[in-house]
Design an enzyme around this catalytic site. Structure first.
Site, PDB file in Angstrom:
ATOM      1  N   ASP A  42       0.924  -0.990   0.073  1.00  0.00           N
ATOM      2  CA  ASP A  42      -0.069  -0.122   0.379  1.00  0.00           C
ATOM      3  C   ASP A  42       0.800   1.206  -0.054  1.00  0.00           C
ATOM      4  O   ASP A  42       1.101   1.951   0.295  1.00  0.00           O
ATOM      5  CB  ASP A  42      -1.198   0.036   1.516  1.00  0.00           C
ATOM      6  CG  ASP A  42      -2.212   1.278   1.767  1.00  0.00           C
ATOM      7  OD1 ASP A  42      -1.825   1.863  -0.313  1.00  0.00           O
ATOM      8  OD2 ASP A  42      -2.559   1.313   2.418  1.00  0.00           O
ATOM      9  N   LYS A  75       1.648   7.799   0.626  1.00  0.00           N
ATOM     10  CA  LYS A  75       1.988   7.868   1.266  1.00  0.00           C
ATOM     11  C   LYS A  75       3.825   9.092   1.735  1.00  0.00           C
ATOM     12  O   LYS A  75       3.727   8.523   1.009  1.00  0.00           O
ATOM     13  CB  LYS A  75       2.461   6.684   2.129  1.00  0.00           C
ATOM     14  CG  LYS A  75       1.243   5.711   2.275  1.00  0.00           C
ATOM     15  CD  LYS A  75       1.326   4.725   3.012  1.00  0.00           C
ATOM     16  CE  LYS A  75      -0.142   3.481   3.591  1.00  0.00           C
ATOM     17  NZ  LYS A  75      -1.234   4.254   3.986  1.00  0.00           N
ATOM     18  N   ASP A 100      -5.791   7.000  -0.730  1.00  0.00           N
ATOM     19  CA  ASP A 100      -4.648   5.716   0.004  1.00  0.00           C
ATOM     20  C   ASP A 100      -5.899   4.988   1.674  1.00  0.00           C
ATOM     21  O   ASP A 100      -5.841   3.547   2.163  1.00  0.00           O
ATOM     22  CB  ASP A 100      -3.934   6.196   1.419  1.00  0.00           C
ATOM     23  CG  ASP A 100      -3.726   6.150   2.185  1.00  0.00           C
ATOM     24  OD1 ASP A 100      -2.911   4.272   1.973  1.00  0.00           O
ATOM     25  OD2 ASP A 100      -2.726   6.369   2.793  1.00  0.00           O
ATOM     26  N   ARG A 148     -11.126   0.166   2.499  1.00  0.00           N
ATOM     27  CA  ARG A 148     -12.495  -0.334   2.233  1.00  0.00           C
ATOM     28  C   ARG A 148     -13.098  -0.497   0.797  1.00  0.00           C
ATOM     29  O   ARG A 148     -13.965  -0.798   0.649  1.00  0.00           O
ATOM     30  CB  ARG A 148     -12.823   1.015   2.833  1.00  0.00           C
ATOM     31  CG  ARG A 148     -12.833   2.338   2.102  1.00  0.00           C
ATOM     32  CD  ARG A 148     -13.039   3.098   3.155  1.00  0.00           C
ATOM     33  NE  ARG A 148     -11.978   3.808   3.900  1.00  0.00           N
ATOM     34  CZ  ARG A 148     -11.634   4.570   5.127  1.00  0.00           C
ATOM     35  NH1 ARG A 148     -12.724   4.912   5.197  1.00  0.00           N
ATOM     36  NH2 ARG A 148     -10.747   4.147   5.719  1.00  0.00           N
TER      37      ARG A 148
HETATM   38  N1  BES Z   1      -3.080  -0.140   4.890  1.00  0.00           N
HETATM   39  C1  BES Z   1      -3.673   1.615   5.991  1.00  0.00           C
HETATM   40  C2  BES Z   1      -3.838   1.381   7.186  1.00  0.00           C
HETATM   41  C3  BES Z   1      -2.770   1.279   7.685  1.00  0.00           C
HETATM   42  C4  BES Z   1      -2.095   2.559   8.260  1.00  0.00           C
HETATM   43  C5  BES Z   1      -2.411   0.314   8.741  1.00  0.00           C
HETATM   44  C6  BES Z   1      -0.462   2.238   9.043  1.00  0.00           C
HETATM   45  C7  BES Z   1      -1.313   0.285   9.779  1.00  0.00           C
HETATM   46  C8  BES Z   1      -0.898   1.749   9.951  1.00  0.00           C
HETATM   47  C9  BES Z   1      -4.900   2.389   5.017  1.00  0.00           C
HETATM   48  O1  BES Z   1      -4.876   1.243   4.012  1.00  0.00           O
HETATM   49  C10 BES Z   1      -4.332   3.309   4.981  1.00  0.00           C
HETATM   50  O2  BES Z   1      -3.918   3.806   4.493  1.00  0.00           O
HETATM   51  N2  BES Z   1      -5.372   3.774   6.097  1.00  0.00           N
HETATM   52  C11 BES Z   1      -5.812   5.839   6.007  1.00  0.00           C
HETATM   53  C12 BES Z   1      -6.753   6.281   5.256  1.00  0.00           C
HETATM   54  C13 BES Z   1      -7.585   7.412   5.519  1.00  0.00           C
HETATM   55  C14 BES Z   1      -6.685   8.010   3.714  1.00  0.00           C
HETATM   56  C15 BES Z   1      -8.820   7.977   5.583  1.00  0.00           C
HETATM   57  C16 BES Z   1      -4.659   5.967   7.261  1.00  0.00           C
HETATM   58  O3  BES Z   1      -5.218   5.248   8.471  1.00  0.00           O
HETATM   59  O4  BES Z   1      -4.586   6.395   7.275  1.00  0.00           O
HETATM   60 ZN    ZN Z   2      -3.654  -0.664   3.270  1.00  0.00          ZN
HETATM   61 MN    MN Z   3      -3.869   3.067   2.489  1.00  0.00          MN
END
Ligand code: BES
Ligand code: ZN
Ligand code: MN
Length: 501
Positions: free
Chosen positions: A273, A280, A350, A354
């Site tokens: 990801d 990121k 990101d 979902r």
């Molecule tokens: N895979 C990530 C969630 C994640 C981040 C898990 C860091 C463990 C450590 C997910 O896809 C993500 O990027 N989520 C974002 C959502 C946001 C953009 C609404 C997040 O949690 O920052």
């Molecule tokens: Zn993710």
């Molecule tokens: Mn993500």
């Protein structure tokens, strides 16, 4: 490691067990456990305790050699904490200390004669499982990609658990279940620890095929064309910036009656990801190889229950792809149509988990499931809320869902792989409002793990559903960086309990 059960009774006594080392307990009031007393003919063990060399505190241990009148070559005294009812935590600490002492012994076999029936509120089966898992946890290495391997484990290679003859049958079945569970956990850890350039969606699909072959499971791998035909526009929007082909894995263990509704596990399988166009930051980005740990835990759980030959119908479903930026990648503001027909404004690429899960959650309607549990490293917000101790558990709040939540929470407690329930409420749903589509894929920074769950909830109206956010529990960062194998214990225990219901 080779595990077995050894029975003892009035004729085959503890003192007559031939072994390189026998582990017995001592409490912090200096009292010896029953098995320890059986080895203490001439008072050597009491003398060792009296000398102050061992405190009896959980985690303490002392090796004593050459005890007259017993068949074992060594005795390992292990601290168990408070007398009588041993606390779960103290038992786990003691068994870890035992495993670590065994690993550096000159002996190649050992017997655990700790009071497996003395743990407060738990049966012998629980103690056997906790012990096997602790030993296997200590043995786990991930060095398949190092040209110089970590040094091979030394010490004890065979561990037997001493149980009273009456408890032997149930201890034996608990032991084989525990070994199957440990094998599932190891698979989940391996898949998580593998880098994104090895553990691709195709690699995960091949693992599923291998499991299907080894354990006679049903397997189906859908490719991009088939996903297009199913109109999985949301899932496919995440894959569009990546050169790795997406896969949709369906793995079936039909151990129950043909007419019984299956329990379905859905695992997020983002093999890397990057965030996509909403890229990121670079710090710790390598850890986003772990973004397939939901998928890994579904595969590990299926391996465990298949090895156990669990009498339950279970289907694992894994949408897997990479989330990468390129000229064809989905852009913030793009609107996609999910398999359910609901449209989604992708405000942040990101928030991709979902987007892949919602189409999988629509797909599983066809199984008329008894329950659906999705497992996902979904949000950083869940880590902020619950830290690294509990996975986040989300369900609707009605009778059927409260019951499912209770089942999952109880399975977590029983296995030491705990979850904590979080809310799903209409007030949070409002944060997903979009001016241009049926919903946005993000709901702002407040309550991020909850709005993510609220998003998934909109795709699960046709069955009983729960969501586990494992972002804080699936792996460890820092010096001990590595996959934990969670929540395979929780899920497997949940399924074992369902098979018995
Ligand atoms: N895979 C990530 C969630 C994640 C981040 C898990 C860091 C463990 C450590 C997910 O896809 C993500 O990027 N989520 C974002 C959502 C946001 C953009 C609404 C997040 O949690 O920052
Ligand atoms: Zn993710
Ligand atoms: Mn993500």
């Amino acid at each position: 490691m080779d595990f077995s059960i050894k029975t003892f009774d009035a004729k085959n006594t503890i003192a007559s067990i031939k072994t390189g080392c026998i582990a017995v307990g001592v409490f912090d009031n200096k009292k010896l456990s029953q098995a320890a007393r059986a080895l203490d003919h001439k008072g050597e063990l009491s003398a060792a305790v009296k000398s102050g060399d061992i405190s009896g505190k959980p985690g303490s241990s002392l090796l004593v050699r050459h005890i007259a009148g017993i068949a074992a070559e060594r005795v390992l005294l292990v601290g168990l904490g408070k007398d009588e009812a041993i606390a779960e935590k103290d038992f786990t600490t003691a068994i870890k200390a035992t495993a670590s002492a065994f690993s550096s012994l000159g002996a190649s076999d050992a017997v655990v004669a700790l009071p497996l029936d003395g743990v407060q509120g738990r049966a012998v089966e629980w103690a056997v499982r906790a012990a096997v898992l602790a030993v296997r946890e200590g043995l786990y290495r991930f060095d398949s990609l190092k040209s110089k391997k970590d040094s091979a484990p030394t010490g004890v290679k065979k561990v037997a658990f001493a149980v009273a003859a009456a408890a032997a049958a149930s201890a034996k079945s608990a032991l084989s279940q525990a070994v199957a569970l440990a094998n599932g956990i190891d698979l989940t850890k391996d898949l998580g620890n593998l880098p994104g350039n090895v553990c691709t969606p195709t690699y995960l699909a091949n693992i599923a095929k291998k499991l299907a072959k080894d354990y006679k499971l049903g397997v189906e791998i859908l490719d991009r064309k088939q996903l297009q035909a199913l109109k999985m526009g949301s899932f496919l929007s995440v894959t569009s910036g990546s050169d790795e082909p997406p896969k949709f894995i369906v793995l079936k263990h039909m151990g129950g009656k043909a007419k019984d509704a299956p329990t379905v596990l859905v695992g997020k399988g983002i093999t890397f990801d990057s965030g996509g166009i909403s890229l990121k930051g670079g710090n710790g980005m390598d850890e986003m190889k772990y973004d397939m740990c939901g998928a890994g835990s579904v595969l590990g759980t299926l391996r465990a229950i298949a090895e156990m030959k669990l009498k339950l119908n279970v289907i694992g479903v894994i949408p897997t792809c990479e989330n990468m930026p390129n000229g064809r990648a989905t852009k913030p503001g793009d609107i996609v149509t999910s398999m359910s027909g609901q449209t989604i404004e992708v405000l942040n690429t990101d928030a991709e988990g979902r987007l892949v899960l919602c189409d999988a959650l629509t797909y599983v309607e066809r199984f008329k499931p008894a329950a659906v549990v999705d497992v996902a490293t979904l949000t950083g917000s869940c880590v902020t809320s619950l830290g690294h101790h509990n996975s986040g558990l989300f369900t609707r709040h009605d009778k059927a869902h409260d019951a499912l939540a209770e089942e999952l929470l109880a399975a977590g407690k029983a296995s030491g792989d705990t979850a904590w329930r979080m809310p799903i409420e209409d007030a949070y749903q409002e944060q997903l409002k979009s001016n241009f589509a049926d919903m946005a894929n993000i709901g702002g920074s407040a309550g991020g793990s909850i709005t993510a769950a609220c998003f998934l909830e909109r795709y699960t109206k046709k069955y009983t559903w729960a969501h586990l956010d494992i972002a804080g529990t699936a792996w460890k960062s820092g010096a001990a960086k590595g996959a934990t194998g969670r929540p395979v214990s929780l899920l497997t225990t949940f399924l074992i309990n369902r098979a018995q219901a």
